[in-house]
Design an enzyme around this catalytic site. Structure first.
Site, PDB file in Angstrom:
ATOM      1  N   LEU A 106      57.837  -1.686 105.065  1.00 23.75           N
ATOM      2  CA  LEU A 106      56.521  -2.291 104.864  1.00 23.75           C
ATOM      3  C   LEU A 106      55.547  -1.400 104.079  1.00 23.75           C
ATOM      4  O   LEU A 106      54.325  -1.591 104.132  1.00 23.75           O
ATOM      5  CB  LEU A 106      55.901  -2.683 106.214  1.00 23.75           C
ATOM      6  CG  LEU A 106      56.721  -3.665 107.057  1.00 23.75           C
ATOM      7  CD1 LEU A 106      55.959  -4.066 108.306  1.00 23.75           C
ATOM      8  CD2 LEU A 106      57.108  -4.916 106.247  1.00 23.75           C
ATOM      9  N   GLY A 107      56.066  -0.412 103.378  1.00 21.69           N
ATOM     10  CA  GLY A 107      55.202   0.373 102.478  1.00 21.69           C
ATOM     11  C   GLY A 107      54.355   1.412 103.175  1.00 21.69           C
ATOM     12  O   GLY A 107      53.280   1.777 102.694  1.00 21.69           O
ATOM     13  N   SER A 109      54.709   4.637 103.521  1.00 20.12           N
ATOM     14  CA  SER A 109      54.461   5.903 102.806  1.00 20.12           C
ATOM     15  C   SER A 109      53.390   5.696 101.733  1.00 20.12           C
ATOM     16  O   SER A 109      52.500   6.531 101.550  1.00 20.12           O
ATOM     17  CB  SER A 109      55.754   6.483 102.213  1.00 20.12           C
ATOM     18  OG  SER A 109      56.364   5.541 101.371  1.00 20.12           O
ATOM     19  N   ALA A 110      53.432   4.555 101.056  1.00 19.42           N
ATOM     20  CA  ALA A 110      52.392   4.264 100.058  1.00 19.42           C
ATOM     21  C   ALA A 110      51.034   4.103 100.747  1.00 19.42           C
ATOM     22  O   ALA A 110      50.012   4.597 100.254  1.00 19.42           O
ATOM     23  CB  ALA A 110      52.748   3.001  99.281  1.00 19.42           C
ATOM     24  N   ASP A 152      55.402  -0.471  95.276  1.00 18.61           N
ATOM     25  CA  ASP A 152      54.772  -0.298  96.597  1.00 18.61           C
ATOM     26  C   ASP A 152      53.358   0.265  96.460  1.00 18.61           C
ATOM     27  O   ASP A 152      52.401  -0.282  97.007  1.00 18.61           O
ATOM     28  CB  ASP A 152      55.613   0.649  97.482  1.00 18.61           C
ATOM     29  CG  ASP A 152      56.878   0.002  97.997  1.00 18.61           C
ATOM     30  OD1 ASP A 152      57.270  -1.054  97.480  1.00 18.61           O
ATOM     31  OD2 ASP A 152      57.486   0.570  98.932  1.00 18.61           O
TER      32      ASP A 152
HETATM   33  C1  MEV Z   1      60.880  -0.593  98.501  1.00 25.07           C
HETATM   34  O1  MEV Z   1      59.769  -1.217  99.105  1.00 25.07           O
HETATM   35  C2  MEV Z   1      61.295  -1.387  97.287  1.00 25.07           C
HETATM   36  C3  MEV Z   1      62.483  -0.811  96.529  1.00 25.07           C
HETATM   37  O2  MEV Z   1      62.718  -1.711  95.453  1.00 25.07           O
HETATM   38  C4  MEV Z   1      62.228   0.574  96.013  1.00 25.07           C
HETATM   39  C5  MEV Z   1      61.215   0.620  94.898  1.00 25.07           C
HETATM   40  O3  MEV Z   1      60.911  -0.382  94.268  1.00 25.07           O
HETATM   41  O4  MEV Z   1      60.719   1.738  94.637  1.00 25.07           O
HETATM   42  C6  MEV Z   1      63.733  -0.794  97.391  1.00 25.07           C
END
Ligand code: MEV
Length: 316
Positions: A106-107, A109-110, A152
């Site tokens: 769910l993002g 780290s971002a 992300d």
């Molecule tokens: C991760 O949320 C999405 C991926 O496509 C990785 C990325 O786009 O950096 C798996």
């Protein structure tokens, strides 16, 4: 220097994860009701330049300088100070809390990077524009994931649904209708870096087949993009289900995710797929109004109460 609070949302990839790393388009939506919050306050009596980080959900209660270099908070602070040309910071405490699950597609780290960058830059009296916050969050992501596409950090920075392609940048997408989603946690967390590396490995081992799957995902994303813009739930559902088949062919699903997908479909969801890095983490289901209570209840049961609803609204 007054205390400062900032936050950043989570995100879900609607279509196109993994293929986006290899140049295809992808669609992401913000999860505005799941947030990482960062509170920065001065520590008056502490020696200069000491930043103490407390993040109970991440088991962190230590000096910033003792955090591992791949930690998004560490990188966000370092890159923010460098952007602002600040070498001596006033001592402060950074308190990180979250309603967003960590390491589960769910993002998070971002969101950690964006919330930290916004809170710290505002605390220091130099709020950074969203473009800079996004760039810093992308750099943080490269420390954590190795080879991020950039989707992300972008959706988390701008907090709007968007279509993203590495070579073209991004465009905001205005949904042509209201879409209901239910997300549920499979309970297993897997590293995005590892799942991205596993796809890269498959492209080495079976290049023709692997590339053909990525190209098909790209096509499904284009079909889904038009459906999203048109408010066409049925066609979006077809795209999501097809995307799940293609992701499974890349070995990115898991027994836990498959079980949640089955539960969602049996309860009446129009579509269900993994979202994000996969091999664990969250599942995303698209659900009509009338089926929302049943799908939500079924997924709550199947995920030990780790399901939630996210609605993307047509703003008119
Ligand atoms: C991760 O949320 C999405 C991926 O496509 C990785 C990325 O786009 O950096 C798996």
């Amino acid at each position: 220097m007054p205390a400062m609070n900032q936050s950043a949302c989570g995100k879900a990839i609607l279509l196109g994860e993994h293929a986006v790393v290899h140049g295809e388009g992808a669609i992401a939506i913000p999860l505005s009701n799941k947030r990482v919050k960062v509170h920065v306050e001065p520590k008056i009596l502490a020696p200069d330049s000491k930043i103490h980080v407390i993040a109970p959900d991440l088991d962190i209660n230590q000096e910033l300088s003792d955090l591992p270099k791949q930690n998004p908070i560490f990188q966000a602070v370092r890159l923010t100070l460098s952007e602002l040309n600040i070498t001596q910071t006033p001592s402060c405490k950074l308190l990180v809390t979250s309603t967003l699950a960590f390491s589960s597609g769910l993002g998070s780290s971002a969101a950690l990077a964006v919330a930290t960058t916004k809170a710290l830059s505002e605390f220091l009296g130099h709020p950074l524009p969203v473009e800079t916050v996004n760039r810093i969050a992308y750099e943080c992501e490269t420390y954590i994931h190795g080879n991020p596409s950039g989707i992300d950090n972008t959706v988390v920075s701008y907090e709007k649904p968007l279509y993203f392609q590495k070579s073209q940048g991004f465009e905001f997408l205005h949904p042509g209708g209201t879409f209901n989603f239910v997300l549920a946690d499979s309970g297993t967390s897997k590293s995005t870096q590892e799942s991205v590396a596993s796809v890269a490995q498959q492209l080495v081992e079976r290049p023709m087949e692997g590339q053909a799957i990525l190209t098909q995902i790209g096509q499904v994303v284009e079909q889904g993009k038009q459906a999203f813009l048109d408010g066409d739930t049925k066609t979006l559902a077809i795209a999501m289900n097809h995307n799940q088949q293609l992701l499974a062919a890349l070995e990115l699903s898991s027994p836990g995710l498959d079980q949640l997908i089955k539960t969602a479909r049996e309860a009446g969801a129009l579509a269900a797929k993994l979202t994000g890095g996969g091999r664990g983490g969250h599942m995303l289901a698209l659900v009509e109004d009338s089926k929302l209570p049943l799908v939500y209840e079924s997924l709550q049961q199947a995920s030990s109460d780790r399901a939630f609803i996210a609605i993307v609204r047509n703003q008119g």
